[in-house]
Write a protein that holds these residues in place. Structure first.
Motif, short mmCIF file in Angstrom:
data_model
loop_
_atom_site.label_atom_id
_atom_site.label_comp_id
_atom_site.label_asym_id
_atom_site.label_seq_id
_atom_site.Cartn_x
_atom_site.Cartn_y
_atom_site.Cartn_z
N LEU A 1 18.07 -31.13 -9.19
CA LEU A 1 19.05 -30.06 -9.02
C LEU A 1 18.43 -28.67 -9.11
CD1 LEU A 1 20.98 -32.51 -9.39
CD2 LEU A 1 22.56 -30.94 -10.53
N PHE A 2 17.32 -28.56 -9.87
CA PHE A 2 16.67 -27.23 -9.93
C PHE A 2 15.31 -27.22 -9.23
CE2 PHE A 2 16.55 -29.38 -14.09
CZ PHE A 2 15.20 -29.55 -14.29
N VAL A 3 14.65 -28.37 -9.10
CA VAL A 3 13.34 -28.40 -8.44
C VAL A 3 13.49 -28.39 -6.91
CG1 VAL A 3 11.37 -29.92 -7.96
CG2 VAL A 3 12.07 -29.48 -10.32
N SER A 4 14.40 -29.19 -6.38
CA SER A 4 14.50 -29.35 -4.92
C SER A 4 14.98 -28.10 -4.19
CB SER A 4 15.39 -30.54 -4.57
OG SER A 4 14.85 -31.74 -5.09
N PRO A 5 15.94 -27.34 -4.74
CA PRO A 5 16.32 -26.11 -4.03
C PRO A 5 15.14 -25.16 -3.83
CG PRO A 5 18.03 -26.69 -5.60
CD PRO A 5 16.86 -27.62 -5.87
N LEU A 6 14.30 -25.02 -4.86
CA LEU A 6 13.11 -24.17 -4.73
C LEU A 6 12.18 -24.75 -3.66
CD1 LEU A 6 11.21 -21.91 -5.62
CD2 LEU A 6 10.47 -23.36 -7.52
N ALA A 7 11.99 -26.07 -3.70
CA ALA A 7 11.11 -26.72 -2.72
C ALA A 7 11.62 -26.51 -1.30
CB ALA A 7 11.00 -28.22 -3.02
N GLN A 8 12.93 -26.69 -1.10
CA GLN A 8 13.45 -26.54 0.26
C GLN A 8 13.36 -25.10 0.75
OE1 GLN A 8 17.61 -27.45 1.18
NE2 GLN A 8 17.04 -27.98 3.28
N ARG A 9 13.68 -24.13 -0.10
CA ARG A 9 13.56 -22.74 0.34
C ARG A 9 12.13 -22.42 0.76
NH1 ARG A 9 17.39 -18.08 -2.12
NH2 ARG A 9 19.34 -19.22 -1.92
N TRP A 10 11.19 -22.93 -0.02
CA TRP A 10 9.79 -22.64 0.28
C TRP A 10 9.33 -23.38 1.53
CZ3 TRP A 10 5.04 -25.37 0.16
CH2 TRP A 10 3.90 -24.57 0.19
N LEU A 11 9.65 -24.67 1.61
CA LEU A 11 9.19 -25.48 2.74
C LEU A 11 9.84 -25.05 4.04
CD1 LEU A 11 9.31 -29.13 1.33
CD2 LEU A 11 7.30 -28.05 2.32
N GLN A 12 11.16 -24.85 4.01
CA GLN A 12 11.89 -24.65 5.26
C GLN A 12 12.28 -23.19 5.51
OE1 GLN A 12 14.91 -28.09 5.29
NE2 GLN A 12 13.56 -28.39 7.05
N HIS A 13 11.82 -22.28 4.67
CA HIS A 13 12.15 -20.86 4.86
C HIS A 13 13.66 -20.64 4.91
CE1 HIS A 13 7.90 -20.43 6.04
NE2 HIS A 13 8.09 -21.44 6.87
N THR A 14 14.40 -21.38 4.07
CA THR A 14 15.86 -21.24 4.09
C THR A 14 16.35 -20.12 3.18
OG1 THR A 14 15.81 -23.11 2.56
CG2 THR A 14 16.59 -23.55 4.79
N GLY A 15 15.43 -19.45 2.48
CA GLY A 15 15.86 -18.35 1.63
C GLY A 15 14.67 -17.83 0.85
N THR A 16 14.85 -16.66 0.23
CA THR A 16 13.77 -16.08 -0.56
C THR A 16 13.69 -16.79 -1.91
OG1 THR A 16 15.31 -14.42 -1.37
CG2 THR A 16 13.98 -13.83 0.54
N ILE A 17 12.52 -16.74 -2.53
CA ILE A 17 12.36 -17.32 -3.86
C ILE A 17 11.96 -16.21 -4.83
CG2 ILE A 17 11.78 -19.60 -2.92
CD1 ILE A 17 8.88 -19.14 -3.64
N SER A 18 12.50 -16.28 -6.03
CA SER A 18 12.24 -15.25 -7.05
C SER A 18 12.55 -15.85 -8.42
CB SER A 18 13.14 -14.04 -6.82
OG SER A 18 14.49 -14.41 -7.07
N HIS A 19 12.14 -15.13 -9.45
CA HIS A 19 12.45 -15.59 -10.81
C HIS A 19 13.96 -15.60 -11.05
CE1 HIS A 19 8.17 -14.47 -12.43
NE2 HIS A 19 8.15 -15.36 -11.48
N ALA A 20 14.65 -14.59 -10.52
CA ALA A 20 16.11 -14.54 -10.72
C ALA A 20 16.76 -15.76 -10.07
CB ALA A 20 16.68 -13.25 -10.11
N TYR A 21 16.25 -16.15 -8.91
CA TYR A 21 16.80 -17.32 -8.20
C TYR A 21 16.61 -18.59 -9.02
CZ TYR A 21 16.75 -21.15 -4.80
OH TYR A 21 16.95 -22.34 -4.16
N THR A 22 15.39 -18.83 -9.52
CA THR A 22 15.17 -20.08 -10.26
C THR A 22 15.90 -20.06 -11.61
OG1 THR A 22 12.95 -19.28 -10.92
CG2 THR A 22 13.07 -20.83 -9.08
N ASP A 23 16.04 -18.88 -12.22
CA ASP A 23 16.86 -18.80 -13.45
C ASP A 23 18.29 -19.26 -13.15
OD1 ASP A 23 14.68 -17.73 -14.76
OD2 ASP A 23 15.57 -15.76 -15.12
N THR A 24 18.81 -18.79 -12.01
CA THR A 24 20.18 -19.16 -11.61
C THR A 24 20.29 -20.67 -11.40
OG1 THR A 24 20.50 -17.01 -10.57
CG2 THR A 24 21.99 -18.77 -9.88
N LEU A 25 19.29 -21.24 -10.74
CA LEU A 25 19.31 -22.69 -10.51
C LEU A 25 19.41 -23.46 -11.82
CD1 LEU A 25 16.56 -23.17 -7.74
CD2 LEU A 25 19.06 -23.33 -7.46
#
Lengths: 216, 216
Positions: free
Chosen positions: B181-205
């Motif tokens: 639930l928190f690892v895969s969203p980061l992986a998909q954003r990075w792999l598929q360019h579906t969104g930006t990644i940041s510390h605020a984003y992963t904190d939210t996840l």
């Protein structure tokens, strides 16, 4: 994921076309889509060429260039068409996420359908080829996301917004991030072979995402 | 994700090696790792060859074949070594997820570090090349997962298990799914360019995953 809004295929119809000409165009277009999907599945994106697609579809190169600007364009349209076909085969007018008032049940239905689509061989090989290229080719990746993936993700966001209105999702949740808790795990398992995918698995994801991992 | 257990590089040391020979081996090994990572980043996995790695590293092809069975093996070891170097650079003895008793804080620390690693150019291009190949090459994908990704995922699962023991995660949660639930969203954003990644984003996840989307 796989779910798509109805595609808006280009309609390069000349003024008042003769019905036979329109039918011929339609047949050529379908042959080009089929050839493009088959070729990218077999040889990968870098080795797929407009020439190769034309030869396999039995049309002239110029026919393709008349309708599309690049092989990326042809492939993206071919995928949108494949999604439309799946929707028609399912007897639906357009791809949509149901709203029965029970957000958990509705999301489970949609994710189960996505699992089925990801496992469909007709869909899997070309989709993998395009997704793999998107990982290393940021421009293609972004176009792929904008035209194929994001419209489907927005439907999930819309469904979460409706659930917020119905009091089933907390108002402070950002729906565009919230949907990733159940969509991205499925995407990663499928893309990276990190685990098996099944209806039971996606049902679990929906329950975990809605209710959280921590005790209530 | 990026985080790795300490690698266990092969140690093909002959009986009682002369110290100079060991140093030379170590230098050759590092040159081979560097060459393999640079080459796969530049030309992609399919066009990376043992010959090309050897030429770039300034060693004989046989040196590589003596230590590794295939280019996949060389690359996987090179990544494990890169992970070890990152851990040493951070002044840590081994990659681990902290357990301060506060599972949310601990997961946020680890995901922030993963964001930093995914954005590190030294790491990004070769990792993307290997991940892209894994999407279409199931055998490589599975090896990549087994040796690079799954050890890191298991550390997340272990941390969730400790949180279950501490009453911070529900006992009925499957930790191997929960971590997605928190690892895969980061992986998909990075792999598929579906969104930006940041510390605020992963904190939210982490907050969404622990507390869920539904009202409490």
């Amino acid at each position: 994921m796989a779910a798509q809004k109805p595609a808006h295929a280009p309609t390069p119809v000349p003024d008042r076309p003769h019905p036979d000409a329109t039918r011929r165009s339609q047949r050529s277009r379908q042959a080009i889509y089929d050839a493009a999907l088959a070729l990218v599945a077999e040889v990968g994106y870098p080795k797929t060429t407009i020439e190769g697609i034309a030869a396999r579809a039995g049309v002239g190169k110029q026919t393709i260039y008349r309708w599309w600007a690049s092989k990326a364009d042809v492939l993206l349209e071919a995928f949108l068409d494949l999604g439309e076909q799946a929707v028609r085969a399912a007897g639906e007018a357009a791809y949509a996420i149901p709203d029965t008032g029970d957000v958990a049940a509705d999301l489970k239905v949609v994710l189960r359908a996505t699992v089925d689509e990801l496992r469909d061989p007709k869909f899997e090989a070309p989709y993998r080829a395009l997704a793999a290229e998107g990982v290393v080719n940021e421009q293609l990746g972004r176009e792929f996301v904008t035209r194929l993936l994001e419209p489907s993700l927005q439907l999930h966001a819309d469904r979460l917004r409706a659930a917020q209105d119905a009091g089933q999702v907390r108002p402070e949740i950002d729906p565009r991030i919230g949907l990733e808790l159940f969509v991205s795990p499925l995407a990663q398992r499928w893309l990276q072979h990190t685990g098996t995918i099944s209806h039971a698995y996606t049902d679990t994801l929906v329950d975990y995402a809605l209710h959280g991992l921590a005790p209530r």
